[in-house]
Write an enzyme that holds these catalytic residues in place. Structure first.
Site, mmCIF file in Angstrom:
data_model
loop_
_atom_site.group_PDB
_atom_site.id
_atom_site.type_symbol
_atom_site.label_atom_id
_atom_site.label_comp_id
_atom_site.label_asym_id
_atom_site.label_seq_id
_atom_site.Cartn_x
_atom_site.Cartn_y
_atom_site.Cartn_z
ATOM 1 N N GLY A 13 43.831 35.698 48.433
ATOM 2 C CA GLY A 13 43.088 36.902 48.125
ATOM 3 C C GLY A 13 42.053 37.085 49.238
ATOM 4 N N SER A 15 39.092 39.194 50.996
ATOM 5 C CA SER A 15 38.279 40.449 50.576
ATOM 6 C C SER A 15 37.534 40.966 51.744
ATOM 7 C CB SER A 15 37.210 39.883 49.674
ATOM 8 O OG SER A 15 36.441 38.814 50.109
ATOM 9 N N GLY A 16 37.627 40.409 52.795
ATOM 10 C CA GLY A 16 36.843 40.751 54.006
ATOM 11 C C GLY A 16 35.740 39.938 53.984
ATOM 12 N N GLY A 17 35.211 39.023 53.123
ATOM 13 C CA GLY A 17 33.937 38.317 53.001
ATOM 14 C C GLY A 17 34.387 36.998 53.843
ATOM 15 N N VAL A 18 33.337 36.235 54.241
ATOM 16 C CA VAL A 18 33.436 35.094 54.961
ATOM 17 C C VAL A 18 34.273 33.829 54.157
ATOM 18 C CG1 VAL A 18 31.229 34.156 54.262
ATOM 19 C CG2 VAL A 18 32.042 33.431 56.417
ATOM 20 N N SER A 20 36.569 34.047 51.825
ATOM 21 C CA SER A 20 38.019 34.046 51.748
ATOM 22 C C SER A 20 38.631 33.974 53.212
ATOM 23 C CB SER A 20 38.804 35.142 51.255
ATOM 24 O OG SER A 20 38.306 36.411 51.746
ATOM 25 N N MET A 39 42.605 43.275 47.415
ATOM 26 C CA MET A 39 42.712 43.887 46.507
ATOM 27 C C MET A 39 41.736 45.205 46.275
ATOM 28 S SD MET A 39 42.841 41.100 43.652
ATOM 29 C CE MET A 39 41.648 39.806 44.398
ATOM 30 N N CYS A 114 37.455 39.899 34.681
ATOM 31 C CA CYS A 114 38.055 40.034 36.081
ATOM 32 C C CYS A 114 39.115 39.005 36.490
ATOM 33 C CB CYS A 114 37.280 40.751 37.349
ATOM 34 S SG CYS A 114 38.039 41.288 38.585
ATOM 35 N N GLY A 139 38.850 32.540 47.223
ATOM 36 C CA GLY A 139 37.937 31.939 47.951
ATOM 37 C C GLY A 139 36.540 31.214 47.050
ATOM 38 N N CYS A 211 31.628 42.672 39.703
ATOM 39 C CA CYS A 211 33.113 42.196 40.263
ATOM 40 C C CYS A 211 33.774 43.500 40.946
ATOM 41 C CB CYS A 211 33.746 41.318 39.429
ATOM 42 S SG CYS A 211 35.349 40.710 40.341
#
Length: 370
Positions: A13, A15-18, A20, A39, A114, A139, A211
């Site tokens: 998964g 998310s565009g974050g650091v 993951s 997602m 979630c 992550g 979330c």
């Protein structure tokens, strides 16, 4: 999609974050064939999410930015990334329940739902069906320990970032499909790895708020779905009306901001609600211990992750990152009854999560307090 590779395939998964993003790198280092899956579970336009945005940019723009960051990381690491939408599922399985609880004057935690119904249910089903993967990865800062055919949820090395509170409703089947690459790594180390690997989002701020919805001005956001309903604010000590509220749903136990009690010299805190009469009860600071302290609560829909332990002594928390509280549990019919050290602002509707040492035993919903 059939796996023609000798490497075990894992769907991550992203998310565009650091967090993951570093997971993708670490999983590659561990020998996995990594596939990224982004997602989208919320759409501001479809969901009438108009009021309450913190930034001028609407959520659609934020989603596109996050996906672009995830794509950039995937390109840098040489992995494929796909996109899936669970907007309708999130609305039906998470958000409708959340609104129902707020209408009833309780304080739910949509992040727990979630994880239970979207990230570790719909996502797993989708990944298995479309990518024929061996495992999925997320992550989260947590660990999983397998002994025989049983799985335990274990707290992360970075206790400040530990996310087992939000994972308390996962079951054995869900845990059997999951890998948490960040369980033994600190947040500082994650950012350092991202920087060393030249990942575009290494300094990106952590996501905040609900979330998949993001940060919102809470009352304005809820007002998209719940109407204002004026009622009395009553001092519980004197039983006198000292103000007006615009909806019980917008307030939670222990809250002192946004009460708009003009002319009052003392600081007041929400301490009780009368749903039928639409009365919000408050107490001043000198009465907090009397009206906001509890030592006992009844918990329903409790999920025991790996069975009920024989030892009744536990640690517990009612909020993420709250300092662990010593307590005891007992089973009464279909409920779990907890006794614990005096604690402020325990709120009906919120989750309580139990621990023994580093093991997360599971969690349930506070029905009533004493």
């Amino acid at each position: 999609m059939k796996n023609n590779f000798s490497k075990p395939r894992i769907v991550l998964g992203m998310s565009g974050g650091v967090d993951s993003s570093v997971c993708a790198y670490l999983l590659q280092q561990q020998g996995y064939e990594v596939i990224g899956l982004f997602m989208q579970n919320w759409d501001s336009y479809l969901n009438n999410d108009i009021r309450g945005h913190v930034q001028n940019d609407d959520k659609q723009c934020n989603v596109q930015k996050d996906f672009s960051d995830a794509q950039a990381v995937a390109k840098k690491l040489g992995i494929k990334i796909y996109r899936a939408e669970f907007i309708d599922k999130y609305w039906k399985k998470v958000f409708q329940y959340t609104l129902k609880e707020y209408r009833a004057g309780r304080t739910p935690n949509p992040d727990v739902l979630c994880n239970k119904y979207i990230k570790f249910d719909e996502f797993i089903t989708y990944a298995k069906k479309h990518f024929n993967c061996d495992k999925i990865a997320m992550g989260h800062y947590a660990n999983i320990k397998q002994v025989g055919k049983r799985y335990s949820l274990i707290t992360s090395k970075d206790q400040d970032k530990d996310q087992t509170y939000f994972l308390c409703w996962l079951n054995q089947n869900q845990l059997s499909h999951v890998v948490f690459p960040l369980g033994n790594i600190s947040k500082d180390a994650v950012r350092q790895i991202a920087k060393e690997q030249g990942l575009v989002n290494w300094s990106k701020k952590d996501s905040t708020g609900i979330c998949f919805i993001g940060e919102r001005k809470f009352k304005d956001f809820l007002n998209n779905y719940l109407p204002y309903e004026n009622g009395d604010i009553v001092n519980i000590s004197t039983n006198k009306i000292i103000g007006k509220h615009d909806g019980i749903a917008f307030f939670t136990y222990g809250q002192n901001k946004g009460l708009n009690l003009s002319g009052q010299t003392k600081k007041y805190f929400v301490c009780n609600k009368d749903i039928k009469k639409n009365i919000l009860f408050v107490c001043d600071e000198s009465h907090k211990q009397k009206y906001l302290t509890s030592i006992n609560c009844k918990v329903i829909q409790f999920n025991w992750i790996n069975g009920i332990p024989k030892n009744k002594k536990i640690n517990l928390r009612f909020r993420h990152r709250q300092k662990l509280i010593k307590g005891m549990f007992k089973i009464v019919k279909n409920a779990v009854v907890l006794s614990y050290q005096p604690t402020l602002s325990v709120t009906p509707g919120q989750f309580v999560v139990l621990y023994q040492k580093s093991i997360c035993l599971g969690g349930g919903i506070v029905q009533s307090i004493k």
